[in-house]
Design a protein around this motif. Structure first.
Motif: not given
Length: 297
Positions: A23-31
């Protein structure tokens, strides 16, 4: 494309270790996935297929579901960016995608036998937990407290879909805000931003809440319909709660209070959820925001 592949691999690895890390790394992967889809739709789906088959055979069911949600989230966010949607509408779509994807994925995995039925998992946990209370009850709780704890655990499990929706909203908010920071220097046009004081929900939310609340009095406790109504009420309560917080912040700013002071005044309202819920309900009934805006003019 290689960076996107690397980030997906890192996401899968960290999620396999802990869902919280995922969940923490989710935004960076989505980017990187959103950026890749913006540049080449073909390469975006190529990365999806590249990991899909290995994911089925090598990953646990929960991590595999996270992987599918990752790409679903990237597709939805890319769509909101290309359609020039507002940030609030984006939060709605992302929350709906996460909540429905999670609930649907869990139901499919239970139906196919990929995971144990959640009811069985819950019953085993409750039996173990109540056994611990019985074993150390003389030091911890009375017989009456034990019954109350059992009912509370049952209520939490019944309301699981509602809590999944609320967690999905928190994750959607975190992802969108992080993407706003990451995408800011890029050429991608961001979502239309509104201050929190301008957040407002349509009045039909109140009607739906009142109807659900009244209908709940005529349902039998323990039935599927009762559980459904209870989950709907919990979600709508949180919508009205956020609406109340937004109006309170709007009211403070209209009184020309400093932003920092306004945020400090919101803290008691964040804690006192019933009071904030009532504020949201009264605002929707009497249209207090509209009255204040008309007086300003």
């Amino acid at each position: 494309m290689m960076i996107a592949l690397l980030m997906v691999f890192v996401f899968i690895t960290l999620t396999d270790i802990s869902l919280i890390l995922g969940g923490i790394i989710l935004p960076f992967t989505v980017y990187f996935l959103v950026k890749l889809k913006h540049e080449s739709n073909y390469h975006f789906w190529l990365t999806f297929v590249s990991f899909l088959i290995p994911a089925v055979f090598l990953l646990s069911a929960t991590v595999w579901l996270w992987y599918l949600l990752l790409y679903l989230l990237a597709v939805v966010l890319h769509r909101t960016l290309t359609q020039n949607m507002s940030q609030e509408l984006t939060l709605f779509y992302v929350t709906a995608a996460l909540a429905l994807g999670t609930l649907g994925g869990l139901n499919i995995m239970q139906w196919t036998g990929a995971i144990r039925p959640l009811s069985d998992v819950y019953m085993n946990f409750r039996d173990w937990y109540m056994g611990q209370l019985d074993m150390y009850g003389e030091f911890a709780v009375s017989q009456m407290d034990t019954g109350l704890i059992s009912q509370t655990l049952d209520q939490i499990f019944i309301s699981l879909p509602a809590y999944i929706t609320l967690i999905s909203f928190a994750l959607a908010l975190y992802t969108v805000l992080m993407l706003r920071l990451i995408l800011k220097p890029s050429l991608v046009k961001l979502w239309e931003y509104r201050s929190f004081k301008d957040w407002k929900f349509p009045r039909f939310i109140l009607y739906l809440f009142l109807i659900s609340f009244i209908v709940s009095f005529f349902t039998t406790e323990g039935t599927t319909f009762f559980s459904t109504m209870n989950n709907i009420i919990i979600v709508l309560e949180w919508v009205l709660y956020i609406h109340g917080l937004s109006f309170a912040y709007f009211f403070f700013r209209e009184k020309r209070l400093h932003a920092a002071l306004s945020v400090l005044l919101l803290i008691p309202l964040v804690i006192l959820k019933p009071l904030t819920l009532l504020i949201g309900i009264f605002e929707m009934i009497f249209r207090l925001r509209t009255i204040i805006e008309l007086k300003r003019k």
